[in-house]
Design an enzyme around this catalytic site. Structure first.
Site, PDB file in Angstrom:
ATOM      1  CG  HIS A   1      -1.887  -1.148   1.227  1.00  0.00           C
ATOM      2  ND1 HIS A   1      -2.640  -1.477   2.344  1.00  0.00           N
ATOM      3  CD2 HIS A   1      -2.190  -2.082   0.289  1.00  0.00           C
ATOM      4  CE1 HIS A   1      -3.369  -2.562   2.068  1.00  0.00           C
ATOM      5  NE2 HIS A   1      -3.102  -2.934   0.839  1.00  0.00           N
TER       6      HIS A   1
ATOM      7  CG  HIS B   1      -7.481  -3.034  -1.956  1.00  0.00           C
ATOM      8  ND1 HIS B   1      -6.930  -1.979  -1.267  1.00  0.00           N
ATOM      9  CD2 HIS B   1      -6.748  -4.125  -1.627  1.00  0.00           C
ATOM     10  CE1 HIS B   1      -5.913  -2.421  -0.540  1.00  0.00           C
ATOM     11  NE2 HIS B   1      -5.783  -3.720  -0.742  1.00  0.00           N
TER      12      HIS B   1
ATOM     13  CG  ASP C   1      -3.248  -5.093  -2.899  1.00  0.00           C
ATOM     14  OD1 ASP C   1      -2.848  -4.236  -2.085  1.00  0.00           O
ATOM     15  OD2 ASP C   1      -3.990  -6.038  -2.578  1.00  0.00           O
TER      16      ASP C   1
ATOM     17  CG  HIS D   1       0.289  -9.605  -2.601  1.00  0.00           C
ATOM     18  ND1 HIS D   1       0.286  -8.290  -3.014  1.00  0.00           N
ATOM     19  CD2 HIS D   1      -0.646  -9.683  -1.622  1.00  0.00           C
ATOM     20  CE1 HIS D   1      -0.606  -7.607  -2.315  1.00  0.00           C
ATOM     21  NE2 HIS D   1      -1.185  -8.428  -1.469  1.00  0.00           N
TER      22      HIS D   1
END
Length: 303
Positions: free
Chosen positions: A78, A237, A241, A264
């Site tokens: 973030h 979001h 990310d 991720h």
């Protein structure tokens, strides 16, 4: 010339770690040309530095974790997203613990901190990584791809079989030449399912998580009293990310990222594959800012 940027002043904040629940002191400091973004574990003696680079990513289970030997910094994405969105090339991020504070679960508070510190242009050209050809990684039905694009664009699609998601937009494409990162992406919060949060807490994770710093979803809907900040906050979001994860290339991108159910781990695999394939990208600078496919806001004065 499009110049590199750092912070004008030092700025500090306090928060809690999402997974540890511990209080964390955060200090953002200016850094010299070509430093990049460097995380500093100031609580250790001697202090340990971890450059924000794709090759330093260790764990990617619930967030992106940077490692240097047995020292780690969790949940960097973030803050890195805010750095990328505001075009910060060089900064030191000092921490008093092993996790970046979660703040409100978005990049918004970090944007505010950086803007409050002020931005300063440096006497060196900003380096961009330009995507020259498609690069893709897949894991089952999940996919992450870079394609050439004259600008910076992030497209993402999520696919959750849940009433809250079925009723909402699960895909978004943001072209940052025409869309403001600060207004349209930075305030999108992380989200989680109540059932998952209960499971994580039993395993000493998400100890700092609450409706104060995440969108919490149960079988009936969104538990946060204030609802959502954007109609498509969930997928926004994921874009936030991805922008943070992509900044681990160490430079701003000229190209498009496309993610389908990516996270991720897959994002990092894509970066590593790109770095290996040296014919798929080039480093460019712009002597004449008017010829660049990406523009940045003028440095804002410290508030």
């Amino acid at each position: 010339m499009i110049k590199q940027r750092t912070l004008k002043n030092i700025i500090r904040a306090t928060g809690v770690g999402l997974h540890s629940g511990e209080k964390v002191y955060l200090t953002l400091k200016p850094a010299p040309v070509d430093t990049g973004i460097v995380f500093v574990r100031a609580d250790l003696d001697p202090v340990v530095q971890i450059p924000a680079r794709a090759e330093n990513v260790g764990e990617t289970t619930m967030s992106t974790t940077l490692v240097n030997g047995d020292v780690k910094v969790d949940t960097v994405e973030h803050l890195l997203s805010a750095m990328a969105g505001l075009g910060i090339d060089n900064a030191y991020v000092e921490l008093s613990a092993s996790e970046v504070p979660i703040m409100d679960g978005s990049a918004g508070p970090f944007v505010f901190l950086i803007q409050s510190a002020g931005l300063e242009e440096q006497d060196a050209a900003k380096k961009f990584i330009r995507i020259l050809r498609e690069v893709t990684v897949e894991d089952g039905d999940k996919r992450a791809t870079f394609v050439p694009f004259e600008g910076f664009k992030v497209s993402f699609e999520i696919d959750f079989d849940h009433p809250v998601f079925r009723d909402r937009t699960q895909s978004a494409s943001v072209d940052f030449s025409s869309t403001s990162f600060v207004k349209e992406v930075s305030r999108a919060r992380t989200f989680g399912f109540m059932s998952d949060i209960e499971y994580l807490r039993k395993h000493n994770l998400a100890l700092g998580g609450s409706v104060e710093n995440a969108i919490v979803v149960d079988a009936d809907g969104v538990l946060n009293e204030d609802g959502l900040r954007y109609e498509d906050e969930f997928v926004k979001h994921k874009i936030l990310d991805a922008i943070g994860d992509l900044y681990l290339l160490g430079n701003s991108l000229i190209g498009e990222f496309k993610g389908f159910k990516s996270g991720h781990a897959l994002n990092n695999q894509l970066l590593r594959k790109l770095i290996e394939q040296t014919d798929a990208w080039e480093v460019v600078t712009f002597e004449d800012a008017s010829t660049a496919p990406i523009s940045y806001m003028r440095p804002v004065a410290a508030v």
